[in-house]
Design a protein around this motif. Structure first.
Motif: not given
Length: 245
Positions: A143-150, A154-157, A172-174, A182-183
């Motif tokens: 994924v282009k961009g920093v994937v965060t805990d936020e 959001a994915f969990q919700a 979602l697992t980072i 990479e996720v």
């Protein structure tokens, strides 16, 4: 072809990829087909394909009704049985498998690779694709961009897509966070371009996507893109499929 009733010999042999009805008629005329020790004279002879010993050119046939194939779908190939403009996954099959007329269970985008199940078992396909079943599908993505805990929260919700649809909770697992993250992602639906649209809703772009698993079926990593194999007995059992032979 369903059940264990009698079937026309030419239909049985055509189903197994021995040729067209016309070609099988020629085989019979050439005395190349034997049933229970007797040379066949009539291609329309009715047989019990699961019980009768049927030989072609001295080799016994092994009858089965359904076929189940695991493919590592390559990029650039459509998850379809036919397309006027491009190559489709059934084009990658050998004639003996294509003869069963299998179809892809669900779709992967043209530029997505990974696990694809092909079968002619319509009931199994329905069970795996029925929306109420919520069969999990696991993906690896860059994924282009920093994937965060936020993003993870959001994915969990559940993510609201561009058409207003709110997805079911996703896992979602980072694996790596950075300019290109990479996720792994587990979703329980199969909406059009869903993974890409979920990340787009978070302002990020999927640059590579690979499906790793669908329900209990896990991609055999020994399969190179474009390669496939038949499912094992254990894999069939995990999907609730019963192969009668």
């Amino acid at each position: 072809m369903a059940g264990k009733e009698r079937q026309r010999l030419d239909k049985v042999l055509a189903h197994l990829g021995y040729g067209s009805r016309r070609e099988i008629k020629k085989m019979v005329k050439a005395e190349r087909v034997i049933v229970n020790g007797a040379v066949v004279r009539d291609p329309e002879l009715h047989v019990f394909p699961w019980q009768d010993r049927i030989e072609v050119d001295g080799e016994p046939i092994h009858y089965r009704e359904y076929i189940y194939l695991m493919m590592n779908k390559p990029q650039g190939v459509l998850s379809a049985t036919e397309d006027a403009a491009g190559k489709v996954v059934v084009d990658l099959l050998r004639p003996e498998h294509k003869a069963f007329a299998p179809f892809p269970v669900g779709r992967l985008d043209k530029d997505t690779e990974g696990l694809l199940l092909l079968t002619n078992d319509g009931q199994l396909a329905h069970r795996l694709l029925a929306p109420k079943k919520h069969v999990p599908k696991r993906y690896y993505a860059r994924v282009k961009g920093v994937v965060t805990d936020e993003d993870k929260g959001a994915f969990q919700a559940g993510i609201t897509l561009d058409d207003g649809y709110r997805t079911l909770p996703a896992e979602l697992t980072i694996l790596h966070a950075g300019p290109v993250s990479e996720v792994e992602l587990v979703i329980y639906e199969g909406k059009f371009h869903q993974v890409k649209r979920m990340f787009a809703a978070r302002g990020k772009t999927v640059t590579y996507l690979k499906r790793l698993a669908m329900g209990a079926l896990v991609l055999d990593e020994k399969l190179a893109p474009g390669e496939y194999r038949e499912l094992t007995a254990d894999e069939l059992a995990s999907l609730g499929a019963v192969q009668v032979s």
